[in-house]
Design a protein around this motif. Structure first.
Motif, PDB file in Angstrom:
ATOM      1  N   ASP A   1     -16.183  23.499  13.152  1.00 34.84           N
ATOM      2  CA  ASP A   1     -15.187  22.918  14.566  1.00 34.84           C
ATOM      3  C   ASP A   1     -15.667  24.319  15.497  1.00 34.84           C
ATOM      4  N   ALA A   2     -16.411  25.318  15.176  1.00 28.41           N
ATOM      5  CA  ALA A   2     -16.485  26.603  15.588  1.00 28.41           C
ATOM      6  C   ALA A   2     -17.040  26.317  17.696  1.00 28.41           C
ATOM      7  N   ASP A   3     -18.003  25.334  17.455  1.00 26.11           N
ATOM      8  CA  ASP A   3     -17.963  25.449  18.829  1.00 26.11           C
ATOM      9  C   ASP A   3     -17.492  24.221  19.993  1.00 26.11           C
ATOM     10  N   ALA A   4     -16.723  23.693  19.378  1.00 21.29           N
ATOM     11  CA  ALA A   4     -15.483  22.674  19.871  1.00 21.29           C
ATOM     12  C   ALA A   4     -14.299  23.987  20.443  1.00 21.29           C
ATOM     13  N   ILE A   5     -14.427  24.488  19.230  1.00 23.93           N
ATOM     14  CA  ILE A   5     -13.455  25.487  19.817  1.00 23.93           C
ATOM     15  C   ILE A   5     -13.699  26.276  21.009  1.00 23.93           C
ATOM     16  N   ALA A   6     -14.761  26.657  20.267  1.00 19.99           N
ATOM     17  CA  ALA A   6     -15.009  27.760  22.153  1.00 19.99           C
ATOM     18  C   ALA A   6     -15.233  27.114  22.929  1.00 19.99           C
ATOM     19  N   SER A   7     -15.665  25.839  22.625  1.00 18.14           N
ATOM     20  CA  SER A   7     -15.286  24.708  24.389  1.00 18.14           C
ATOM     21  C   SER A   7     -14.088  24.789  25.015  1.00 18.14           C
TER      22      SER A   7
ATOM     23  N   PRO B   1     -13.882  33.683  23.292  1.00 18.28           N
ATOM     24  CA  PRO B   1     -15.224  33.916  22.553  1.00 18.28           C
ATOM     25  C   PRO B   1     -16.042  32.613  22.215  1.00 18.28           C
ATOM     26  N   ASP B   2     -17.603  33.141  21.759  1.00 17.25           N
ATOM     27  CA  ASP B   2     -18.699  31.973  21.798  1.00 17.25           C
ATOM     28  C   ASP B   2     -18.315  31.408  20.495  1.00 17.25           C
ATOM     29  N   ALA B   3     -18.794  30.667  20.112  1.00 18.74           N
ATOM     30  CA  ALA B   3     -18.951  30.067  18.603  1.00 18.74           C
ATOM     31  C   ALA B   3     -19.847  30.856  17.870  1.00 18.74           C
ATOM     32  N   ALA B   4     -20.137  32.047  17.717  1.00 17.32           N
ATOM     33  CA  ALA B   4     -20.604  32.767  16.328  1.00 17.32           C
ATOM     34  C   ALA B   4     -19.352  33.448  16.722  1.00 17.32           C
ATOM     35  N   ARG B   5     -18.674  34.024  17.143  1.00 14.02           N
ATOM     36  CA  ARG B   5     -17.534  34.637  17.518  1.00 14.02           C
ATOM     37  C   ARG B   5     -16.283  33.545  16.232  1.00 14.02           C
TER      38      ARG B   5
ATOM     39  N   HIS C   1     -16.609  31.749  13.967  1.00 10.20           N
ATOM     40  CA  HIS C   1     -17.266  31.746  12.712  1.00 10.20           C
ATOM     41  C   HIS C   1     -16.414  33.006  12.384  1.00 10.20           C
ATOM     42  N   GLU C   2     -17.193  34.737  12.807  1.00  4.48           N
ATOM     43  CA  GLU C   2     -16.405  35.893  12.271  1.00  4.48           C
ATOM     44  C   GLU C   2     -15.014  35.566  12.257  1.00  4.48           C
ATOM     45  N   ARG C   3     -13.663  35.033  12.922  1.00  2.00           N
ATOM     46  CA  ARG C   3     -12.825  34.948  12.770  1.00  2.00           C
ATOM     47  C   ARG C   3     -12.369  33.565  11.815  1.00  2.00           C
ATOM     48  N   PHE C   4     -12.870  33.340  11.254  1.00  2.00           N
ATOM     49  CA  PHE C   4     -11.808  32.387  10.184  1.00  2.00           C
ATOM     50  C   PHE C   4     -12.021  33.019   8.767  1.00  2.00           C
ATOM     51  N   ALA C   5     -12.920  35.195   8.734  1.00  2.16           N
ATOM     52  CA  ALA C   5     -12.796  35.221   7.643  1.00  2.16           C
ATOM     53  C   ALA C   5     -11.190  36.736   7.351  1.00  2.16           C
ATOM     54  N   GLU C   6     -10.734  36.285   9.603  1.00  6.95           N
ATOM     55  CA  GLU C   6      -8.758  36.966  10.297  1.00  6.95           C
ATOM     56  C   GLU C   6      -8.247  36.226  10.186  1.00  6.95           C
ATOM     57  N   GLY C   7      -8.365  34.883   9.821  1.00  8.78           N
ATOM     58  CA  GLY C   7      -7.346  33.767   9.401  1.00  8.78           C
ATOM     59  C   GLY C   7      -6.902  32.880  10.066  1.00  8.78           C
ATOM     60  N   PRO C   8      -6.049  32.348   9.745  1.00 10.26           N
ATOM     61  CA  PRO C   8      -6.717  30.635   9.454  1.00 10.26           C
ATOM     62  C   PRO C   8      -6.376  30.500  11.147  1.00 10.26           C
ATOM     63  N   VAL C   9      -6.664  29.026  11.496  1.00  8.78           N
ATOM     64  CA  VAL C   9      -7.117  28.244  12.967  1.00  8.78           C
ATOM     65  C   VAL C   9      -6.530  27.111  12.483  1.00  8.78           C
ATOM     66  N   TRP C  10      -6.101  26.461  13.804  1.00 13.43           N
ATOM     67  CA  TRP C  10      -5.473  24.991  13.270  1.00 13.43           C
ATOM     68  C   TRP C  10      -6.221  24.463  15.640  1.00 13.43           C
ATOM     69  N   VAL C  11      -6.435  23.401  14.943  1.00 12.86           N
ATOM     70  CA  VAL C  11      -6.974  22.695  16.638  1.00 12.86           C
ATOM     71  C   VAL C  11      -6.009  21.390  16.071  1.00 12.86           C
ATOM     72  N   ALA C  12      -5.921  20.615  17.606  1.00  8.93           N
ATOM     73  CA  ALA C  12      -5.533  19.736  17.681  1.00  8.93           C
ATOM     74  C   ALA C  12      -6.758  18.800  18.277  1.00  8.93           C
ATOM     75  N   VAL C  13      -6.199  17.550  17.527  1.00 11.42           N
ATOM     76  CA  VAL C  13      -7.562  16.646  17.651  1.00 11.42           C
ATOM     77  C   VAL C  13      -7.370  15.332  18.412  1.00 11.42           C
ATOM     78  N   THR C  14      -8.147  14.464  19.269  1.00 12.47           N
ATOM     79  CA  THR C  14      -7.354  13.121  19.401  1.00 12.47           C
ATOM     80  C   THR C  14      -8.868  12.351  19.816  1.00 12.47           C
TER      81      THR C  14
ATOM     82  N   ALA D   1     -10.440  12.131  21.674  1.00  9.17           N
ATOM     83  CA  ALA D   1     -11.882  12.254  22.968  1.00  9.17           C
ATOM     84  C   ALA D   1     -12.190  13.882  21.736  1.00  9.17           C
ATOM     85  N   GLY D   2     -11.933  14.064  20.742  1.00  9.58           N
ATOM     86  CA  GLY D   2     -12.058  15.462  19.786  1.00  9.58           C
ATOM     87  C   GLY D   2     -11.383  17.065  20.074  1.00  9.58           C
ATOM     88  N   VAL D   3     -11.888  17.860  19.261  1.00  4.34           N
ATOM     89  CA  VAL D   3     -11.047  18.859  19.329  1.00  4.34           C
ATOM     90  C   VAL D   3     -10.344  19.091  20.774  1.00  4.34           C
TER      91      VAL D   3
END
Length: 159
Positions: free
Chosen positions: A10-16, A39-43, A45-58, A60-62
């Motif tokens: 989901d990193a690209d969608a989160i960055a968007s 932050p861009d998708a690469a950053r 990705h790094e954040r997943f090691a620092e803690g959980p991330v959640w998304v709301a999805v419809t 239309a996507g994230v």
């Protein structure tokens, strides 16, 4: 709308979503402050090691996201963003409820966050959820002003 734990795919969608959520405020940030907020998708990705991330999805996507970092003094709320097209659908509220469950499961005494004083709608949401300004640092992010807000877990009065 579905709220779920994000995966690294989901990193690209989160960055968007973060770019979309903050684009209209870009001129109010310093260049470095805006870059840190979007932050861009690469950053991401790094954040997943620092803690959980959640998304709301419809369909239309994230459309919204939030992340958490568990610390000794509580759970730090990071990178809350709702795409403009999804505002008013309570995605932010739903994400914060999920984050609260995580914080309580961790035994955290509070949740806290830093936001910019010009994000009026976000501040109203946080206040409705029981967050109050603390006066704690940080006061800025790469030259962009910040305010810190916290919600202790002494009461459970969320609507």
């Amino acid at each position: 709308m579905e709220i779920r734990r994000a995966t690294e795919s989901d990193a690209d969608a989160i960055a968007s979503v973060l770019v979309a959520a903050f684009r209209e405020f870009e001129r109010l940030y310093t260049r470095a402050g805006y870059a840190a907020t979007t932050p861009d998708a690469a950053r991401i990705h790094e954040r997943f090691a620092e803690g959980p991330v959640w998304v709301a999805v419809t369909e239309a996507g994230v459309v919204a996201t939030v992340a958490a970092v568990a610390r000794a003094d509580g759970v730090y709320v990071r990178s809350m963003g709702v795409a403009p097209a999804a505002r008013g659908q309570r995605a932010g509220h739903a994400l914060m409820r999920e984050l609260e469950r995580f914080a309580r499961d961790k035994g955290a005494p509070r949740m806290y966050l830093s936001t910019t004083p010009f994000l009026f709608s976000a501040i109203r949401l946080y206040e409705r959820l029981g967050f109050r300004r603390t006066g704690e640092p940080p006061d800025e992010l790469n030259g962009t002003p910040l305010v810190t807000m916290a919600r202790p877990f002494a009461t459970d009065d969320w609507a």
